[in-house]
Design a protein around this motif. Structure first.
Motif, PDB file in Angstrom:
ATOM      1  N   VAL A 187      -5.734  -6.820   9.697  1.00  0.00           N
ATOM      2  CA  VAL A 187      -4.290  -6.626   9.515  1.00  0.00           C
ATOM      3  C   VAL A 187      -3.618  -6.872  10.867  1.00  0.00           C
ATOM      4  CG1 VAL A 187      -2.465  -5.037   8.840  1.00  0.00           C
ATOM      5  CG2 VAL A 187      -4.703  -4.912   7.719  1.00  0.00           C
ATOM      6  N   PRO A 188      -2.749  -7.871  10.965  1.00  0.00           N
ATOM      7  CA  PRO A 188      -2.155  -8.177  12.270  1.00  0.00           C
ATOM      8  C   PRO A 188      -1.296  -7.032  12.783  1.00  0.00           C
ATOM      9  CG  PRO A 188      -1.065  -9.411  10.513  1.00  0.00           C
ATOM     10  CD  PRO A 188      -2.257  -8.764   9.901  1.00  0.00           C
ATOM     11  N   VAL A 189      -1.260  -6.885  14.101  1.00  0.00           N
ATOM     12  CA  VAL A 189      -0.440  -5.852  14.732  1.00  0.00           C
ATOM     13  C   VAL A 189       1.006  -6.326  14.757  1.00  0.00           C
ATOM     14  CG1 VAL A 189       0.013  -4.574  16.851  1.00  0.00           C
ATOM     15  CG2 VAL A 189      -2.345  -4.982  16.112  1.00  0.00           C
ATOM     16  N   LEU A 190       1.903  -5.519  14.230  1.00  0.00           N
ATOM     17  CA  LEU A 190       3.339  -5.801  14.216  1.00  0.00           C
ATOM     18  C   LEU A 190       4.044  -4.614  14.845  1.00  0.00           C
ATOM     19  CD1 LEU A 190       5.621  -7.697  13.290  1.00  0.00           C
ATOM     20  CD2 LEU A 190       5.642  -6.469  11.114  1.00  0.00           C
ATOM     21  N   PRO A 191       4.632  -4.779  16.023  1.00  0.00           N
ATOM     22  CA  PRO A 191       5.266  -3.632  16.707  1.00  0.00           C
ATOM     23  C   PRO A 191       6.319  -2.955  15.847  1.00  0.00           C
ATOM     24  CG  PRO A 191       5.081  -5.514  18.192  1.00  0.00           C
ATOM     25  CD  PRO A 191       4.704  -6.018  16.822  1.00  0.00           C
ATOM     26  N   GLU A 192       6.336  -1.629  15.913  1.00  0.00           N
ATOM     27  CA  GLU A 192       7.325  -0.790  15.239  1.00  0.00           C
ATOM     28  C   GLU A 192       7.241  -0.862  13.712  1.00  0.00           C
ATOM     29  OE1 GLU A 192       9.178   1.353  17.101  1.00  0.00           O
ATOM     30  OE2 GLU A 192       7.981   0.520  18.726  1.00  0.00           O
ATOM     31  N   ALA A 193       6.118  -1.332  13.200  1.00  0.00           N
ATOM     32  CA  ALA A 193       5.928  -1.375  11.751  1.00  0.00           C
ATOM     33  C   ALA A 193       4.907  -0.332  11.330  1.00  0.00           C
ATOM     34  CB  ALA A 193       5.457  -2.760  11.302  1.00  0.00           C
ATOM     35  N   PHE A 194       5.185   0.344  10.226  1.00  0.00           N
ATOM     36  CA  PHE A 194       4.165   1.160   9.579  1.00  0.00           C
ATOM     37  C   PHE A 194       3.283   0.247   8.746  1.00  0.00           C
ATOM     38  CE2 PHE A 194       7.329   4.653   9.994  1.00  0.00           C
ATOM     39  CZ  PHE A 194       6.514   5.617  10.575  1.00  0.00           C
ATOM     40  N   VAL A 195       1.975   0.415   8.852  1.00  0.00           N
ATOM     41  CA  VAL A 195       1.079  -0.154   7.857  1.00  0.00           C
ATOM     42  C   VAL A 195       1.025   0.841   6.702  1.00  0.00           C
ATOM     43  CG1 VAL A 195      -1.260  -0.934   7.333  1.00  0.00           C
ATOM     44  CG2 VAL A 195      -0.286  -1.341   9.603  1.00  0.00           C
ATOM     45  N   VAL A 196       1.322   0.362   5.504  1.00  0.00           N
ATOM     46  CA  VAL A 196       1.371   1.225   4.322  1.00  0.00           C
ATOM     47  C   VAL A 196       0.273   0.784   3.366  1.00  0.00           C
ATOM     48  CG1 VAL A 196       2.799   2.127   2.445  1.00  0.00           C
ATOM     49  CG2 VAL A 196       3.874   1.424   4.600  1.00  0.00           C
ATOM     50  N   ASN A 197      -0.516   1.743   2.895  1.00  0.00           N
ATOM     51  CA  ASN A 197      -1.478   1.428   1.850  1.00  0.00           C
ATOM     52  C   ASN A 197      -1.511   2.543   0.821  1.00  0.00           C
ATOM     53  OD1 ASN A 197      -3.194   2.742   4.169  1.00  0.00           O
ATOM     54  ND2 ASN A 197      -4.421   3.024   2.326  1.00  0.00           N
ATOM     55  N   LEU A 198      -2.085   2.239  -0.310  1.00  0.00           N
ATOM     56  CA  LEU A 198      -2.041   3.129  -1.464  1.00  0.00           C
ATOM     57  C   LEU A 198      -3.375   3.827  -1.662  1.00  0.00           C
ATOM     58  CD1 LEU A 198       0.796   2.789  -2.438  1.00  0.00           C
ATOM     59  CD2 LEU A 198      -0.087   0.524  -1.889  1.00  0.00           C
ATOM     60  N   GLY A 199      -3.317   5.032  -2.244  1.00  0.00           N
ATOM     61  CA  GLY A 199      -4.499   5.843  -2.431  1.00  0.00           C
ATOM     62  C   GLY A 199      -4.993   5.867  -3.864  1.00  0.00           C
ATOM     63  N   GLU A 200      -6.122   6.546  -4.046  1.00  0.00           N
ATOM     64  CA  GLU A 200      -6.787   6.562  -5.346  1.00  0.00           C
ATOM     65  C   GLU A 200      -5.941   7.191  -6.441  1.00  0.00           C
ATOM     66  OE1 GLU A 200     -11.437   6.762  -3.810  1.00  0.00           O
ATOM     67  OE2 GLU A 200     -10.428   8.608  -4.453  1.00  0.00           O
ATOM     68  N   LEU A 201      -5.094   8.165  -6.092  1.00  0.00           N
ATOM     69  CA  LEU A 201      -4.314   8.835  -7.136  1.00  0.00           C
ATOM     70  C   LEU A 201      -3.230   7.927  -7.708  1.00  0.00           C
ATOM     71  CD1 LEU A 201      -4.652  11.752  -8.284  1.00  0.00           C
ATOM     72  CD2 LEU A 201      -5.972  11.223  -6.251  1.00  0.00           C
ATOM     73  N   LEU A 202      -2.716   6.984  -6.911  1.00  0.00           N
ATOM     74  CA  LEU A 202      -1.783   6.000  -7.473  1.00  0.00           C
ATOM     75  C   LEU A 202      -2.527   4.989  -8.341  1.00  0.00           C
ATOM     76  CD1 LEU A 202       1.048   5.011  -4.972  1.00  0.00           C
ATOM     77  CD2 LEU A 202       1.238   6.069  -7.217  1.00  0.00           C
ATOM     78  N   GLU A 203      -3.767   4.692  -7.974  1.00  0.00           N
ATOM     79  CA  GLU A 203      -4.559   3.832  -8.847  1.00  0.00           C
ATOM     80  C   GLU A 203      -4.789   4.516 -10.193  1.00  0.00           C
ATOM     81  OE1 GLU A 203      -8.942   1.678  -8.869  1.00  0.00           O
ATOM     82  OE2 GLU A 203      -7.761   1.681  -7.023  1.00  0.00           O
ATOM     83  N   VAL A 204      -5.066   5.816 -10.149  1.00  0.00           N
ATOM     84  CA  VAL A 204      -5.249   6.571 -11.396  1.00  0.00           C
ATOM     85  C   VAL A 204      -3.968   6.566 -12.224  1.00  0.00           C
ATOM     86  CG1 VAL A 204      -5.609   8.889 -12.336  1.00  0.00           C
ATOM     87  CG2 VAL A 204      -7.105   8.038 -10.526  1.00  0.00           C
ATOM     88  N   ALA A 205      -2.819   6.856 -11.583  1.00  0.00           N
ATOM     89  CA  ALA A 205      -1.546   6.972 -12.303  1.00  0.00           C
ATOM     90  C   ALA A 205      -1.086   5.635 -12.869  1.00  0.00           C
ATOM     91  CB  ALA A 205      -0.475   7.538 -11.382  1.00  0.00           C
ATOM     92  N   THR A 206      -1.569   4.529 -12.316  1.00  0.00           N
ATOM     93  CA  THR A 206      -1.138   3.207 -12.789  1.00  0.00           C
ATOM     94  C   THR A 206      -2.251   2.470 -13.532  1.00  0.00           C
ATOM     95  OG1 THR A 206      -1.722   2.137 -10.688  1.00  0.00           O
ATOM     96  CG2 THR A 206       0.530   2.986 -10.911  1.00  0.00           C
ATOM     97  N   ASN A 207      -3.287   3.211 -13.916  1.00  0.00           N
ATOM     98  CA  ASN A 207      -4.394   2.632 -14.688  1.00  0.00           C
ATOM     99  C   ASN A 207      -4.979   1.408 -13.998  1.00  0.00           C
ATOM    100  OD1 ASN A 207      -6.168   2.628 -16.913  1.00  0.00           O
ATOM    101  ND2 ASN A 207      -4.911   1.125 -18.008  1.00  0.00           N
TER     102      ASN A 207
END
Length: 341
Positions: A229-249
């Motif tokens: 994942v390239p470094v981008l200053p002042e950016a949050f890297v956002v990723n999703l967790g297992e519970l969102l995978e569960v909630a979205t089948n």
């Protein structure tokens, strides 16, 4: 393999109807196809301050850090030496400070769910009193940003924006880590492992990550192939967790990722913030046409996904901290032994 990680500008979500529609479409594609994106325009501007505080914490004398030894905490809070936390049974090469929701100390009663053993106060360094107010302010602001992103994710899937409010209100189970990844001192002095953090999925809803300018975060985008994942200053890297995978089948991807150790003599610092449901909250399927047509959650051997967040997070703690389990929760040790390999 060339992969372009999406960069989303949160200001577009409050612009014209057209810009918001474009933002929501970009968000939906990112969370479905990759499970990672970078977020700018979020209005949080003290990344450098927080990273510097993290450097100062890890530069404290070891005795000051060990005063917060996580082995002394049945709540899984405090300071971990290199190799203390495990991923899939292999020690991670990093130091860390784990912080959770600041709550009154409680003594679990017989029959209480196991996950209630995580409720209680944090441990703060006496040698660095400025750390607690800075982190508590950071947690407050990132909690607000995370909740805003959760609502936008719902909107991007044509679900009501507030559908998941009930699983986080009034007390989401947040989790913050200060992380230090030291590279080997000199070439040839390594132990042969490049594992900073081993391959894993995050357990909850979403993660906001701040990192310094050193690379190392890698994402499995296809058939076990990892991409930086390239470094981008002042950016949050956002990723999703297992519970969102569960909630979205399975429509939203809780993508496997890892951190490789930096080069010899290099120190890498990062601060992940995990936004999770209440411990006693159970995920329900989102009312969404994308979810209805989804193929189901990932079927990974040895990694069952639980809709009740408390069960899902305890699964992770049992695997990650076998010494804490043995010392403070011996009744769970047989489970730890069967799932940490």
């Amino acid at each position: 393999m060339t992969v372009t990680f999406p960069v989303l500008d949160l200001r577009d979500a409050t612009g014209t109807p057209e810009s918001k529609a474009t933002f929501l479409n970009q968000l939906r594609v990112a969370i479905h196809e990759i499970g990672f994106f970078q977020l700018i325009g979020h209005g949080i501007d003290d990344f450098d301050k927080m990273l510097e505080l993290s450097r100062q914490f890890f530069a404290l004398p070891e005795q000051d850090k060990l005063a917060l030894n996580i082995l002394d905490s049945p709540l899984f809070r405090g300071y971990s030496e290199i190799g203390r936390e495990h991923t899939k049974g292999i020690p991670d090469h990093r130091q860390q400070l784990d912080i959770g929701p600041e709550q009154p100390e409680r003594r679990p009663a017989p029959g209480d769910p196991v996950y209630q053993r995580m409720i209680g106060p944090n441990r703060w360094p006496e040698a660095m009193p400025e750390l607690r107010p800075a982190i508590e302010s950071w947690i407050t602001r990132l909690t607000g940003l995370s909740h805003r992103m959760l609502r936008l994710i719902c909107e991007s899937l044509d679900a009501p924006a507030d559908f998941l409010d009930d699983v986080v209100d009034p007390d989401p189970q947040i989790h913050l880590k200060l992380l230090h990844y030291p590279g080997p001192p000199l070439t040839g002095q390594d132990n042969g492992s490049d594992q900073g953090t081993g391959i894993h999925n995050d357990l909850g809803l979403l993660t906001l990550l701040v990192r310094d300018n050193n690379s190392g975060l890698q994402v499995a985008v296809k058939d076990g192939q990892f991409v930086e994942v390239p470094v981008l200053p002042e950016a949050f890297v956002v990723n999703l967790g297992e519970l969102l995978e569960v909630a979205t089948n399975g429509y939203v991807r809780a993508t496997l990722h890892r951190v490789v150790r930096p080069a010899p003599g290099v120190d890498r610092y990062s601060i992940p913030f995990f936004y999770n449901p209440r411990l006693n909250a159970t995920m329900q399927p989102l009312p969404s046409p994308y979810v209805e047509a989804a193929d189901g959650v990932s079927d990974v051997a040895g990694n069952p996904l639980f809709a009740l967040y408390g069960e899902n997070v305890m699964k992770g703690m049992i695997r990650s901290f076998p010494e804490i389990i043995a010392r403070h929760h011996p009744d769970l040790a047989p489970v730890a032994g069967s799932t940490s390999a």
